[in-house]
Write a protein that holds these residues in place. Structure first.
Motif, PDB file in Angstrom:
ATOM      1  N   TYR A 279       0.813  -1.216   0.000  1.00 14.86           N
ATOM      2  CA  TYR A 279       0.000   0.000   0.000  1.00 14.86           C
ATOM      3  C   TYR A 279       0.847   1.267   0.000  1.00 14.86           C
ATOM      4  CZ  TYR A 279      -3.513  -3.464   1.229  1.00 14.86           C
ATOM      5  OH  TYR A 279      -4.320  -4.565   1.237  1.00 14.86           O
ATOM      6  N   GLY A 280       2.036   1.190   0.582  1.00 15.69           N
ATOM      7  CA  GLY A 280       2.912   2.358   0.584  1.00 15.69           C
ATOM      8  C   GLY A 280       3.945   2.354  -0.516  1.00 15.69           C
ATOM      9  N   SER A 281       3.873   1.379  -1.423  1.00 15.36           N
ATOM     10  CA  SER A 281       4.884   1.271  -2.468  1.00 15.36           C
ATOM     11  C   SER A 281       4.683   2.322  -3.552  1.00 15.36           C
ATOM     12  CB  SER A 281       4.844  -0.122  -3.104  1.00 15.36           C
ATOM     13  OG  SER A 281       3.677  -0.269  -3.899  1.00 15.36           O
ATOM     14  N   GLU A 282       5.747   2.606  -4.264  1.00 13.68           N
ATOM     15  CA  GLU A 282       5.678   3.595  -5.345  1.00 13.68           C
ATOM     16  C   GLU A 282       4.753   3.122  -6.459  1.00 13.68           C
ATOM     17  OE1 GLU A 282       8.618   5.807  -8.596  1.00 13.68           O
ATOM     18  OE2 GLU A 282       9.456   4.578  -6.984  1.00 13.68           O
ATOM     19  N   VAL A 283       4.759   1.824  -6.734  1.00 18.46           N
ATOM     20  CA  VAL A 283       3.912   1.312  -7.807  1.00 18.46           C
ATOM     21  C   VAL A 283       2.440   1.420  -7.435  1.00 18.46           C
ATOM     22  CG1 VAL A 283       3.312  -0.716  -9.183  1.00 18.46           C
ATOM     23  CG2 VAL A 283       5.702  -0.234  -8.636  1.00 18.46           C
ATOM     24  N   ALA A 284       2.107   1.068  -6.185  1.00 15.75           N
ATOM     25  CA  ALA A 284       0.708   1.136  -5.763  1.00 15.75           C
ATOM     26  C   ALA A 284       0.206   2.565  -5.767  1.00 15.75           C
ATOM     27  CB  ALA A 284       0.548   0.525  -4.372  1.00 15.75           C
ATOM     28  N   ALA A 285       1.046   3.467  -5.289  1.00 10.50           N
ATOM     29  CA  ALA A 285       0.633   4.868  -5.240  1.00 10.50           C
ATOM     30  C   ALA A 285       0.618   5.498  -6.623  1.00 10.50           C
ATOM     31  CB  ALA A 285       1.573   5.650  -4.322  1.00 10.50           C
ATOM     32  N   GLY A 286       1.426   4.930  -7.549  1.00 13.47           N
ATOM     33  CA  GLY A 286       1.497   5.527  -8.872  1.00 13.47           C
ATOM     34  C   GLY A 286       1.906   6.986  -8.755  1.00 13.47           C
ATOM     35  N   GLN A 287       1.243   7.827  -9.486  1.00 11.52           N
ATOM     36  CA  GLN A 287       1.503   9.260  -9.390  1.00 11.52           C
ATOM     37  C   GLN A 287       0.575   9.852  -8.326  1.00 11.52           C
ATOM     38  OE1 GLN A 287       3.956  10.721 -10.770  1.00 11.52           O
ATOM     39  NE2 GLN A 287       4.634   9.061 -12.093  1.00 11.52           N
ATOM     40  N   LYS A 288       0.876   9.538  -7.076  1.00  8.25           N
ATOM     41  CA  LYS A 288       0.029   9.968  -5.964  1.00  8.25           C
ATOM     42  C   LYS A 288      -0.161  11.474  -5.956  1.00  8.25           C
ATOM     43  CE  LYS A 288      -0.081   9.960  -0.886  1.00  8.25           C
ATOM     44  NZ  LYS A 288       0.565   9.436   0.342  1.00  8.25           N
ATOM     45  N   HIS A 289       0.920  12.194  -6.221  1.00  5.97           N
ATOM     46  CA  HIS A 289       0.827  13.657  -6.186  1.00  5.97           C
ATOM     47  C   HIS A 289      -0.115  14.176  -7.268  1.00  5.97           C
ATOM     48  CE1 HIS A 289       3.889  12.883  -9.254  1.00  5.97           C
ATOM     49  NE2 HIS A 289       3.630  14.076  -9.742  1.00  5.97           N
ATOM     50  N   VAL A 290      -0.202  13.450  -8.393  1.00  7.89           N
ATOM     51  CA  VAL A 290      -1.124  13.861  -9.452  1.00  7.89           C
ATOM     52  C   VAL A 290      -2.563  13.692  -8.976  1.00  7.89           C
ATOM     53  CG1 VAL A 290      -1.897  13.443 -11.815  1.00  7.89           C
ATOM     54  CG2 VAL A 290       0.538  13.253 -11.246  1.00  7.89           C
ATOM     55  N   ALA A 291      -2.861  12.548  -8.358  1.00  9.01           N
ATOM     56  CA  ALA A 291      -4.219  12.287  -7.880  1.00  9.01           C
ATOM     57  C   ALA A 291      -4.645  13.320  -6.841  1.00  9.01           C
ATOM     58  CB  ALA A 291      -4.300  10.882  -7.294  1.00  9.01           C
ATOM     59  N   ILE A 292      -3.757  13.618  -5.901  1.00 11.83           N
ATOM     60  CA  ILE A 292      -4.090  14.595  -4.862  1.00 11.83           C
ATOM     61  C   ILE A 292      -4.297  15.975  -5.478  1.00 11.83           C
ATOM     62  CG2 ILE A 292      -3.154  15.832  -2.867  1.00 11.83           C
ATOM     63  CD1 ILE A 292      -1.921  13.195  -1.950  1.00 11.83           C
ATOM     64  N   ASP A 293      -3.438  16.337  -6.413  1.00 10.64           N
ATOM     65  CA  ASP A 293      -3.559  17.645  -7.058  1.00 10.64           C
ATOM     66  C   ASP A 293      -4.861  17.753  -7.847  1.00 10.64           C
ATOM     67  OD1 ASP A 293      -2.329  20.246  -7.774  1.00 10.64           O
ATOM     68  OD2 ASP A 293      -2.347  19.416  -9.805  1.00 10.64           O
ATOM     69  N   VAL A 294      -5.235  16.682  -8.540  1.00  7.24           N
ATOM     70  CA  VAL A 294      -6.478  16.692  -9.318  1.00  7.24           C
ATOM     71  C   VAL A 294      -7.672  16.931  -8.402  1.00  7.24           C
ATOM     72  CG1 VAL A 294      -8.082  15.192 -10.589  1.00  7.24           C
ATOM     73  CG2 VAL A 294      -5.675  15.310 -11.264  1.00  7.24           C
ATOM     74  N   ILE A 295      -7.758  16.194  -7.316  1.00  4.68           N
ATOM     75  CA  ILE A 295      -8.906  16.329  -6.420  1.00  4.68           C
ATOM     76  C   ILE A 295      -8.951  17.712  -5.785  1.00  4.68           C
ATOM     77  CG2 ILE A 295      -9.836  15.544  -4.199  1.00  4.68           C
ATOM     78  CD1 ILE A 295      -9.228  12.718  -5.028  1.00  4.68           C
ATOM     79  N   ARG A 296      -7.825  18.198  -5.312  1.00  2.06           N
ATOM     80  CA  ARG A 296      -7.835  19.498  -4.629  1.00  2.06           C
ATOM     81  C   ARG A 296      -8.101  20.646  -5.592  1.00  2.06           C
ATOM     82  NH1 ARG A 296      -2.985  18.427  -0.138  1.00  2.06           N
ATOM     83  NH2 ARG A 296      -4.260  16.993   1.119  1.00  2.06           N
ATOM     84  N   ARG A 297      -7.607  20.558  -6.809  1.00  3.60           N
ATOM     85  CA  ARG A 297      -7.909  21.607  -7.787  1.00  3.60           C
ATOM     86  C   ARG A 297      -9.391  21.587  -8.152  1.00  3.60           C
ATOM     87  NH1 ARG A 297      -3.679  22.112 -12.634  1.00  3.60           N
ATOM     88  NH2 ARG A 297      -4.650  24.183 -12.762  1.00  3.60           N
ATOM     89  N   LEU A 298      -9.978  20.401  -8.236  1.00  6.38           N
ATOM     90  CA  LEU A 298     -11.410  20.319  -8.519  1.00  6.38           C
ATOM     91  C   LEU A 298     -12.225  20.923  -7.377  1.00  6.38           C
ATOM     92  CD1 LEU A 298     -11.671  16.741 -10.068  1.00  6.38           C
ATOM     93  CD2 LEU A 298     -12.077  18.904 -11.255  1.00  6.38           C
ATOM     94  N   VAL A 299     -11.854  20.609  -6.143  1.00  8.20           N
ATOM     95  CA  VAL A 299     -12.567  21.178  -4.999  1.00  8.20           C
ATOM     96  C   VAL A 299     -12.478  22.700  -5.024  1.00  8.20           C
ATOM     97  CG1 VAL A 299     -12.577  21.396  -2.486  1.00  8.20           C
ATOM     98  CG2 VAL A 299     -12.333  19.136  -3.530  1.00  8.20           C
ATOM     99  N   GLU A 300     -11.288  23.231  -5.224  1.00  2.96           N
ATOM    100  CA  GLU A 300     -11.114  24.683  -5.230  1.00  2.96           C
ATOM    101  C   GLU A 300     -11.888  25.327  -6.381  1.00  2.96           C
ATOM    102  OE1 GLU A 300      -9.779  26.351  -2.881  1.00  2.96           O
ATOM    103  OE2 GLU A 300      -8.912  24.665  -1.766  1.00  2.96           O
ATOM    104  N   HIS A 301     -11.923  24.654  -7.518  1.00  2.00           N
ATOM    105  CA  HIS A 301     -12.665  25.205  -8.663  1.00  2.00           C
ATOM    106  C   HIS A 301     -14.150  25.317  -8.352  1.00  2.00           C
ATOM    107  CE1 HIS A 301     -13.995  25.908 -12.804  1.00  2.00           C
ATOM    108  NE2 HIS A 301     -14.928  24.996 -12.562  1.00  2.00           N
ATOM    109  N   TYR A 302     -14.735  24.242  -7.820  1.00  5.25           N
ATOM    110  CA  TYR A 302     -16.176  24.279  -7.565  1.00  5.25           C
ATOM    111  C   TYR A 302     -16.530  25.156  -6.370  1.00  5.25           C
ATOM    112  CZ  TYR A 302     -16.827  20.767 -11.158  1.00  5.25           C
ATOM    113  OH  TYR A 302     -16.861  20.113 -12.367  1.00  5.25           O
ATOM    114  N   LEU A 303     -15.596  25.350  -5.453  1.00  7.21           N
ATOM    115  CA  LEU A 303     -15.834  26.327  -4.388  1.00  7.21           C
ATOM    116  C   LEU A 303     -15.921  27.734  -4.969  1.00  7.21           C
ATOM    117  CD1 LEU A 303     -13.492  25.095  -1.502  1.00  7.21           C
ATOM    118  CD2 LEU A 303     -15.995  25.176  -1.469  1.00  7.21           C
ATOM    119  N   ALA A 304     -15.105  28.001  -5.980  1.00  2.10           N
ATOM    120  CA  ALA A 304     -15.130  29.313  -6.631  1.00  2.10           C
ATOM    121  C   ALA A 304     -16.289  29.447  -7.609  1.00  2.10           C
ATOM    122  CB  ALA A 304     -13.805  29.549  -7.359  1.00  2.10           C
TER     123      ALA A 304
END
Length: 340
Positions: free
Chosen positions: A262-287
């Motif tokens: 669960y903590g491996s690089e392969v399992a996480a894939g591009q974890k930072h991309v996933a987190i960035d996508v979700i947070r940018r979507l939240v901020e967009h719809y808040l605006a």
């Protein structure tokens, strides 16, 4: 001689009286938030099961991550196939212990409907927006109670609320306890198989004790874990529990999976991309709350809640394509796919 025999709701409710003393009976539950006329053929728990199966949130699980982000392979477990496997294990446990199989089935089918895109990484991305952190179990209850208004029985809603071992107080029914174990049995076995498929593990990497007690991941491991829960529960006499020895082996296997998979690089894939996508979507719809679809508008909820409802309801691919459309980005290609 008649070919068929009508088995209506009354007959099924009567059959429930033959269940174990600790089993839930559909006629003895706490009922629904809004009383309804009884169905002529189905018990209350059967109706709940059917409502979950037909829910939009349930259908979306087929395109939501279980563990591995954005896999290309057809054989990786998704949140939907995980749910179906958990349901099978929960029914097997309930049947062996004389419990209400249909209640266990309904809870299992609904236990993950609240999951965000990108699995537990999505939960991490959403934590800053929800006091105390965001959890898919609470979102699942909100979906069945408010967003899709399924008017489920109290026992099913309670089982969805507390299917995770992190949740306190624990669930009330023995059937929901079956789902707790079924969830853990399901993900430990099929996630280990996926880890081998993804090249994260070799078949012989699992802890020796777990392999000795449960065998290899797949049907052998699932069967051995079910047997251990049945034996432990019969010995305990009051709770659904796994026998002590196998439980220690399960804890060891789970710790290994968190460290190596669960903590491996392969399992996480591009974890930072996933987190960035979700947070940018939240901020967009808040605006731009006017862009929230009508199905997620709730006059009794604040804007943040409606935004989180909308974003968490997205599938992985819908979140990626919506993000790329709104921001002129290419997160879809940045999310490294697995090629088994």
């Amino acid at each position: 001689m008649a070919t068929f025999r009508l088995t209506d709701r009354a007959a099924r409710e009567q059959a429930e009286q033959q269940l174990a003393p600790g089993a839930a009976r559909s006629t003895a539950g706490r009922g629904r938030a809004r009383p309804e006329p009884e169905d002529p053929l189905r018990t209350a728990y059967e109706r709940d099961r059917d409502r979950i199966l037909h829910a939009k949130a349930f259908r979306r699980l087929k395109h939501k991550t279980q563990v591995f982000l954005h896999p290309d392979g057809d054989h990786f477990v998704t949140r939907l196939t995980h749910t179906l496997q958990v349901t099978q294990v929960a029914r097997s446990l309930a049947a062996a212990l004389g419990l209400n199989e249909t209640l266990a089935e309904a809870i299992a089918l609904g236990h993950d409907v609240g999951h965000s895109p990108f699995g537990h990484i999505g939960e991490e991305a959403l934590d800053p927006y929800v006091p105390g952190g965001w959890h898919h179990a609470a979102q699942g209850v909100r979906i069945v109670e408010r967003l899709e208004d399924l008017n489920l029985t109290w026992e099913v809603r309670d089982g969805v609320r507390a299917h995770s071992w992190k949740i306190d107080p624990p669930p009330t029914t023995r059937e929901a306890e079956c789902v707790r174990y079924a969830d853990r049995i399901g993900y430990l076995s099929h996630d280990a198989l996926d880890a081998v498929r993804a090249g994260v593990l070799e078949p012989g990497d699992l802890p020796a004790r777990a392999r000795e007690v449960f065998g290899e991941p797949g049907s052998q491991m699932v069967g051995a874990m079910i047997d251990a829960v049945v034996a432990g529960s019969l010995a305990d006499g009051g709770r659904v529990v796994m026998a002590p020895g196998p439980l220690e082996a399960m804890h060891e296997l789970r710790a290994f999976m968190f460290e190596r998979v669960y903590g491996s690089e392969v399992a996480a894939g591009q974890k930072h991309v996933a987190i960035d996508v979700i947070r940018r979507l939240v901020e967009h719809y808040l605006a731009h709350p006017e862009q929230i679809p009508d199905s997620y508008r709730d006059a009794d909820a604040d804007t943040m809640t409606q935004v989180v409802d909308h974003v968490t309801g997205m599938t992985d691919r819908y979140a990626l394509t919506t993000h790329d459309r709104l921001f002129g980005a290419d997160a879809t290609n940045l999310m490294r796919p697995l090629l088994p």
